[in-house]
Design a protein around this motif. Structure first.
Motif, PDB file in Angstrom:
ATOM      1  N   ALA A  22      12.145   6.663 -31.093  1.00 25.74           N
ATOM      2  CA  ALA A  22      12.976   7.842 -30.833  1.00 25.74           C
ATOM      3  C   ALA A  22      14.433   7.399 -30.873  1.00 25.74           C
ATOM      4  N   PRO A  23      15.015   7.315 -32.070  1.00 31.23           N
ATOM      5  CA  PRO A  23      16.362   6.748 -32.217  1.00 31.23           C
ATOM      6  C   PRO A  23      17.426   7.562 -31.496  1.00 31.23           C
ATOM      7  N   ILE A  24      18.484   6.869 -31.126  1.00 31.37           N
ATOM      8  CA  ILE A  24      19.618   7.500 -30.446  1.00 31.37           C
ATOM      9  C   ILE A  24      20.464   8.260 -31.450  1.00 31.37           C
ATOM     10  N   HIS A  25      20.834   9.483 -31.069  1.00 38.50           N
ATOM     11  CA  HIS A  25      21.794  10.279 -31.831  1.00 38.50           C
ATOM     12  C   HIS A  25      23.009  10.513 -30.940  1.00 38.50           C
ATOM     13  N   ARG A  26      24.121   9.917 -31.325  1.00 37.97           N
ATOM     14  CA  ARG A  26      25.353  10.017 -30.532  1.00 37.97           C
ATOM     15  C   ARG A  26      26.131  11.262 -30.946  1.00 37.97           C
ATOM     16  N   VAL A  73      14.706  16.874 -15.488  1.00 37.88           N
ATOM     17  CA  VAL A  73      14.949  18.312 -15.503  1.00 37.88           C
ATOM     18  C   VAL A  73      13.905  19.030 -16.348  1.00 37.88           C
ATOM     19  N   LYS A  74      13.695  20.285 -16.015  1.00 32.33           N
ATOM     20  CA  LYS A  74      12.879  21.183 -16.822  1.00 32.33           C
ATOM     21  C   LYS A  74      13.822  22.043 -17.641  1.00 32.33           C
ATOM     22  N   LEU A  75      13.733  21.934 -18.953  1.00 32.99           N
ATOM     23  CA  LEU A  75      14.587  22.726 -19.838  1.00 32.99           C
ATOM     24  C   LEU A  75      13.918  24.055 -20.146  1.00 32.99           C
ATOM     25  N   SER A  76      14.685  25.133 -20.067  1.00 31.63           N
ATOM     26  CA  SER A  76      14.112  26.454 -20.369  1.00 31.63           C
ATOM     27  C   SER A  76      13.797  26.596 -21.852  1.00 31.63           C
ATOM     28  N   GLU A  77      14.542  25.869 -22.697  1.00 24.41           N
ATOM     29  CA  GLU A  77      14.300  25.849 -24.146  1.00 24.41           C
ATOM     30  C   GLU A  77      14.123  24.396 -24.580  1.00 24.41           C
ATOM     31  N   PRO A  78      12.884  23.915 -24.661  1.00 29.33           N
ATOM     32  CA  PRO A  78      12.654  22.510 -25.030  1.00 29.33           C
ATOM     33  C   PRO A  78      13.244  22.174 -26.393  1.00 29.33           C
ATOM     34  N   LEU A  79      13.640  20.947 -26.566  1.00 29.99           N
ATOM     35  CA  LEU A  79      14.192  20.495 -27.840  1.00 29.99           C
ATOM     36  C   LEU A  79      13.069  20.268 -28.835  1.00 29.99           C
ATOM     37  N   SER A  80      13.348  20.505 -30.097  1.00 30.62           N
ATOM     38  CA  SER A  80      12.299  20.457 -31.120  1.00 30.62           C
ATOM     39  C   SER A  80      12.000  19.043 -31.602  1.00 30.62           C
ATOM     40  N   GLN A  81      12.933  18.088 -31.370  1.00 29.95           N
ATOM     41  CA  GLN A  81      12.756  16.736 -31.890  1.00 29.95           C
ATOM     42  C   GLN A  81      12.574  15.721 -30.757  1.00 29.95           C
ATOM     43  N   ASN A  82      11.727  14.747 -30.977  1.00 31.73           N
ATOM     44  CA  ASN A  82      11.560  13.661 -30.014  1.00 31.73           C
ATOM     45  C   ASN A  82      12.549  12.556 -30.351  1.00 31.73           C
ATOM     46  N   ILE A  83      13.791  12.773 -29.958  1.00 32.58           N
ATOM     47  CA  ILE A  83      14.859  11.798 -30.195  1.00 32.58           C
ATOM     48  C   ILE A  83      15.558  11.538 -28.863  1.00 32.58           C
ATOM     49  N   THR A  84      16.490  10.615 -28.882  1.00 27.70           N
ATOM     50  CA  THR A  84      17.312  10.323 -27.710  1.00 27.70           C
ATOM     51  C   THR A  84      18.727  10.780 -28.016  1.00 27.70           C
ATOM     52  N   ILE A  85      19.233  11.707 -27.239  1.00 31.29           N
ATOM     53  CA  ILE A  85      20.569  12.271 -27.459  1.00 31.29           C
ATOM     54  C   ILE A  85      21.539  11.651 -26.471  1.00 31.29           C
ATOM     55  N   LYS A  86      22.719  11.286 -26.957  1.00 35.43           N
ATOM     56  CA  LYS A  86      23.717  10.649 -26.095  1.00 35.43           C
ATOM     57  C   LYS A  86      25.081  11.267 -26.315  1.00 35.43           C
ATOM     58  N   LYS A  87      25.689  11.695 -25.208  1.00 33.32           N
ATOM     59  CA  LYS A  87      27.113  11.986 -25.211  1.00 33.32           C
ATOM     60  C   LYS A  87      27.689  11.245 -24.019  1.00 33.32           C
ATOM     61  N   LYS A  88      27.787  11.904 -22.862  1.00 32.01           N
ATOM     62  CA  LYS A  88      28.161  11.155 -21.662  1.00 32.01           C
ATOM     63  C   LYS A  88      26.989  10.310 -21.173  1.00 32.01           C
ATOM     64  N   HIS A  89      25.782  10.904 -21.255  1.00 31.46           N
ATOM     65  CA  HIS A  89      24.577  10.240 -20.767  1.00 31.46           C
ATOM     66  C   HIS A  89      23.457  10.444 -21.783  1.00 31.46           C
ATOM     67  N   PHE A  90      22.307   9.855 -21.499  1.00 29.98           N
ATOM     68  CA  PHE A  90      21.153   9.956 -22.387  1.00 29.98           C
ATOM     69  C   PHE A  90      20.254  11.121 -21.967  1.00 29.98           C
ATOM     70  N   PHE A 112      16.393  12.740 -23.085  1.00 28.58           N
ATOM     71  CA  PHE A 112      15.180  12.594 -23.897  1.00 28.58           C
ATOM     72  C   PHE A 112      13.973  13.080 -23.100  1.00 28.58           C
ATOM     73  N   PRO A 113      12.895  13.432 -23.791  1.00 23.17           N
ATOM     74  CA  PRO A 113      11.716  13.974 -23.116  1.00 23.17           C
ATOM     75  C   PRO A 113      10.836  12.890 -22.503  1.00 23.17           C
ATOM     76  N   ILE A 114      10.294  13.200 -21.324  1.00 27.41           N
ATOM     77  CA  ILE A 114       9.231  12.395 -20.710  1.00 27.41           C
ATOM     78  C   ILE A 114       8.153  13.374 -20.272  1.00 27.41           C
ATOM     79  N   GLY A 115       7.093  13.476 -21.049  1.00 24.14           N
ATOM     80  CA  GLY A 115       6.060  14.462 -20.735  1.00 24.14           C
ATOM     81  C   GLY A 115       6.615  15.862 -20.855  1.00 24.14           C
TER      82      GLY A 115
END
Length: 344
Positions: free
Chosen positions: A87-91, A213-230, A232-235
């Protein structure tokens, strides 16, 4: 009296990856685990060869990435599980200037294999200036990794679930209670401050919080997103973190850190979310951002392996082999990680 080649004190990344080296080399050992969740066990599990504030890399980044991948394959051989998550990081870029800086740095010989030249747009989060992908980045399944390794050690009667008592060490006979040992390695993170043999090593606590956190609209991709912090999904929840704090070092949750995380997530995620869990740990950090490895000046059977900082997975894996070779093969420690570098 039980005889072992090694006693490992501590159950974070340094201790577990050192245990792997001993398993590989058919050394007998026991590991002492106090049973508390270490900073390693609540970490994000990010495997990242790039410093994402400045778009730079660090000492031996490629060697550490390669060594980790090989080591995880070896661990899969005896646990039966692959703990590497592709799950590569996307900055997320803040502005066009960051885009241009990324493009410029991607031509650098040290970064050409890490900074992808093509930009991506990620659905479901705010990324007006797109994102840059960090090639060779990934995540470790942290929970699975520790559960699997502890289970393997427990099945082999190598895991002792109790607090280590320094007063029970006999340095003359090299015994601890009813265990006779050749070497004892202290891999305790910030617990080293209670260790009478190595309490003076120069590690400092850096407190990190993360939220799930529980997101009301889950993200479609299993990636790691980074801006200030990381992010990503866990279960069915998402990890978001972590913070860095060298001042507020008390052993409870800082509400200001939680507020910082909630605000940071709100800046990139445009929908509602609910905080389900808050965790924190104390990273053992060193001023030059490199581990501390060494042998006790008076007790030649005692060693320390500490100071892994925020790159605990890469540092713990790679330098466990460096420590093993130092003890077993009498290879010199690199000056960059030897605790002797702080002798003056």
């Amino acid at each position: 009296m039980k005889k072992v080649d090694y006693i490992i004190v501590g159950d974070g990344y340094s201790g577990v990856f050192l245990a792997h080296q001993l398993i590989k080399n058919n050394k007998s050992f026991v590991m002492f685990s106090e049973g508390k969740k270490s900073a390693s066990q609540v970490s994000a599990g990010i495997i990242n060869p790039v410093v994402l504030k400045k778009f730079t890399t660090f000492w031996k980044a490629q060697e550490q990435i390669d060594f980790l991948k090989d080591s995880l394959k070896e661990i899969e051989g005896y646990t039966g599980k692959n703990y590497l998550i592709d799950a590569p990081i996307h900055r997320i870029f803040h502005d066009e200037n960051e885009q241009k800086l990324w493009q410029k740095k991607s031509e650098n010989s040290e970064l050409i294999n890490f900074l992808d030249k093509n930009f991506d747009h990620i659905e479901g989060v705010k990324n007006d200036f797109n994102t840059g992908k960090v090639n060779q980045s990934a995540r470790l399944d942290v929970s699975g990794f520790f559960t699997g390794l502890f289970g393997f050690l427990e099945n082999g009667s190598q895991l002792i679930k109790e607090k280590f008592d320094y007063a029970k060490i006999n340095t003359i006979d090299s015994t601890y209670k009813d265990i006779e040992f050749e070497n004892i390695i202290f891999c305790e993170g910030m617990g080293v401050k209670e260790n009478p043999f190595f309490s003076e090593i120069l590690v400092n606590a850096n407190k990190g919080h993360h939220i799930k956190v529980k997101l009301s609209e889950p993200l479609s991709q299993n990636i790691t997103i980074k801006k200030k912090h990381f992010l990503f999904p866990i279960g069915d929840v998402y990890f978001y973190g972590g913070t860095y704090d060298r001042e507020q070092l008390h052993s409870h949750i800082d509400e200001s850190a939680v507020e910082q995380l909630v605000k940071g997530l709100g800046e990139i995620y445009p929908y509602d979310f609910e905080v389900k869990e808050v965790n924190f740990g104390f990273r053992p950090t060193v001023k030059d951002r490199r581990p501390i490895i060494g042998k006790h000046n008076e007790h030649s059977q005692m060693y320390v392996f500490n100071g892994l900082g925020a790159r605990g997975i890469l540092n713990g894996c790679y330098f466990s082999k460096v420590l093993y070779d130092f003890i077993e093969n009498e290879l010199p420690l690199p000056a960059e990680v030897s605790m002797e570098r702080f002798a003056n």
